[in-house]
Write a protein that holds these residues in place. Structure first.
Motif, PDB file in Angstrom:
ATOM      1  N   TRP A   9       0.858  -1.192   0.000  1.00 18.07           N
ATOM      2  CA  TRP A   9       0.000   0.000   0.000  1.00 18.07           C
ATOM      3  C   TRP A   9       0.895   1.243   0.000  1.00 18.07           C
ATOM      4  O   TRP A   9       1.785   1.373   0.851  1.00 18.07           O
ATOM      5  CB  TRP A   9      -0.898   0.009   1.233  1.00 18.07           C
ATOM      6  N   TRP A  21      -3.004   0.169  -3.936  1.00 17.66           N
ATOM      7  CA  TRP A  21      -2.177  -1.045  -3.975  1.00 17.66           C
ATOM      8  C   TRP A  21      -1.329  -1.083  -5.230  1.00 17.66           C
ATOM      9  O   TRP A  21      -1.813  -0.958  -6.344  1.00 17.66           O
ATOM     10  CB  TRP A  21      -3.054  -2.297  -3.922  1.00 17.66           C
ATOM     11  N   ASP A  23       0.931  -3.602  -7.290  1.00 19.88           N
ATOM     12  CA  ASP A  23       1.041  -5.066  -7.363  1.00 19.88           C
ATOM     13  C   ASP A  23       2.425  -5.543  -7.780  1.00 19.88           C
ATOM     14  O   ASP A  23       2.642  -6.741  -8.018  1.00 19.88           O
ATOM     15  CB  ASP A  23      -0.020  -5.661  -8.304  1.00 19.88           C
ATOM     16  N   HIS A  30      -7.388  -1.189  -6.342  1.00 19.57           N
ATOM     17  CA  HIS A  30      -7.665  -1.329  -4.917  1.00 19.57           C
ATOM     18  C   HIS A  30      -7.222  -0.069  -4.185  1.00 19.57           C
ATOM     19  O   HIS A  30      -6.066   0.359  -4.304  1.00 19.57           O
ATOM     20  CB  HIS A  30      -6.914  -2.536  -4.336  1.00 19.57           C
ATOM     21  N   LEU A 137      -6.643  -9.206  -3.049  1.00 18.87           N
ATOM     22  CA  LEU A 137      -5.643  -8.616  -3.919  1.00 18.87           C
ATOM     23  C   LEU A 137      -5.776  -9.116  -5.351  1.00 18.87           C
ATOM     24  O   LEU A 137      -5.689  -8.349  -6.302  1.00 18.87           O
ATOM     25  CB  LEU A 137      -4.236  -8.918  -3.385  1.00 18.87           C
TER      26      LEU A 137
END
Length: 318
Positions: A9, A21, A23, A30, A137
């Protein structure tokens, strides 16, 4: 396997008051509002002197209160007026030229409603269903079938299913389980072929279960060999996937079966996902068919009606 920066985050570069978020390769959709946000205290003694017209709201002096009641009423009216002025200044002080990039969030976020996008992740979640493991996620749910349970505790850094019973590991001291399922986001490569990813991951999946752990313990005496049982295409959560399954021999104990399944997520930046499954060869272990049942039951989050998924170029899972 590592990368820079790692998944996590971080402040949203477009909305500093919101965390977003990363990745490992791109920003996903997100978002969340940082916790423990405390409202900023209102400035003391701010604003012009009270308007004389405010005295019109004071209550008439009673025979018992006299001038003291009037003073209290005047003070209360003044406090209300000051609070109103402060609130108005805070709201009107909003500047369209505020920073849009990274950096600390503006203090005004403590006194205004959260940004609409920050509430996106607060929509109802499948976590209310006790029969699935939710991987928020990657945007998938994994079924919790009979003989399996969701793993709890900080020791698991990825969504994990496990068999409930434990036994003394046949190799180095420790407690082992008969089966495990984990869900991972692919971050170490740009590869998008499920076939290539599954084939490349199966050895790592085997070592993570039957090889050395982070403390160099070999709970099964290490991996001494393997035999490919089968591999092929499979539909997972509405996407085309690929799986590889090995039968693994270990230095101690009877060994087990390990399977890697790779597919593309349907959320955010659509990262590639790998689900690893392992089941020991033991009398008390779950049946090997549980691997197929679990993979077939993987769903895209919020899409419980997808029966095994229809991949982009394959049919429904057998």
């Amino acid at each position: 396997m590592s990368m820079t920066p790692p998944p996590g985050w971080y402040p949203d570069p477009n909305q500093p008051a919101v965390e977003r978020w990363w990745d490992g390769t791109a920003w996903t959709e997100h978002r969340r509002t940082p916790g423990n946000v405390q409202a900023a205290p209102a400035p003391q003694g701010f604003g012009p002197a009270p308007d004389p017209a405010a005295t019109a709201v004071t209550a008439p002096a009673s025979s018992s209160g006299g001038g003291r009641a009037k003073i209290i009423a005047l003070a209360a009216a003044g406090a209300v007026l000051v609070a109103s002025i402060v609130t108005g200044v805070v709201v009107l002080g909003k500047d369209d030229g505020e920073p849009r990039g990274g950096g600390p969030a503006p203090s005004r976020s403590a006194t205004t409603a959260p940004e609409p996008t920050a509430t996106k992740s607060t929509s109802p979640s499948p976590t209310a269903d006790p029969n699935v493991l939710v991987d928020d996620l990657n945007g998938v749910t994994i079924p919790i079938i009979d003989g399996w349970e969701k793993a709890e505790g900080a020791v698991h850094d990825v969504p994990t299913l496990q068999t409930p019973d434990t036994f003394d590991c046949p190799g180095d001291p420790g407690m082992c389980r008969y089966g495990e399922v984990t869900s991972h986001t692919v971050t170490s490569t740009d590869e998008t072929s499920p076939k290539a990813l599954a084939r490349g991951d199966i050895k790592d999946a085997t070592d993570s279960v039957y090889g050395k752990d982070v403390l160099d313990n070999e709970h099964y005496g290490g991996v001494t060999g393997h035999q490919k049982v089968k591999e092929g295409t499979v539909a997972v959560a509405g996407r085309s996937g690929y799986y590889v399954r090995w039968k693994v021999r270990t230095g101690k104990g009877a060994g087990g079966h390990v399977q890697s399944v790779a597919f593309k997520s349907s959320v955010g930046s659509e990262p590639m996902v790998i689900v690893r499954l392992s089941i020991d060869i033991a009398e008390d272990a779950p049946p090997l068919s549980d691997m197929d049942r679990i993979v077939k039951g993987i769903r895209s989050s919020g899409d419980s009606g997808t029966d095994g998924g229809v991949g982009e170029d394959v049919g429904a899972t057998p």
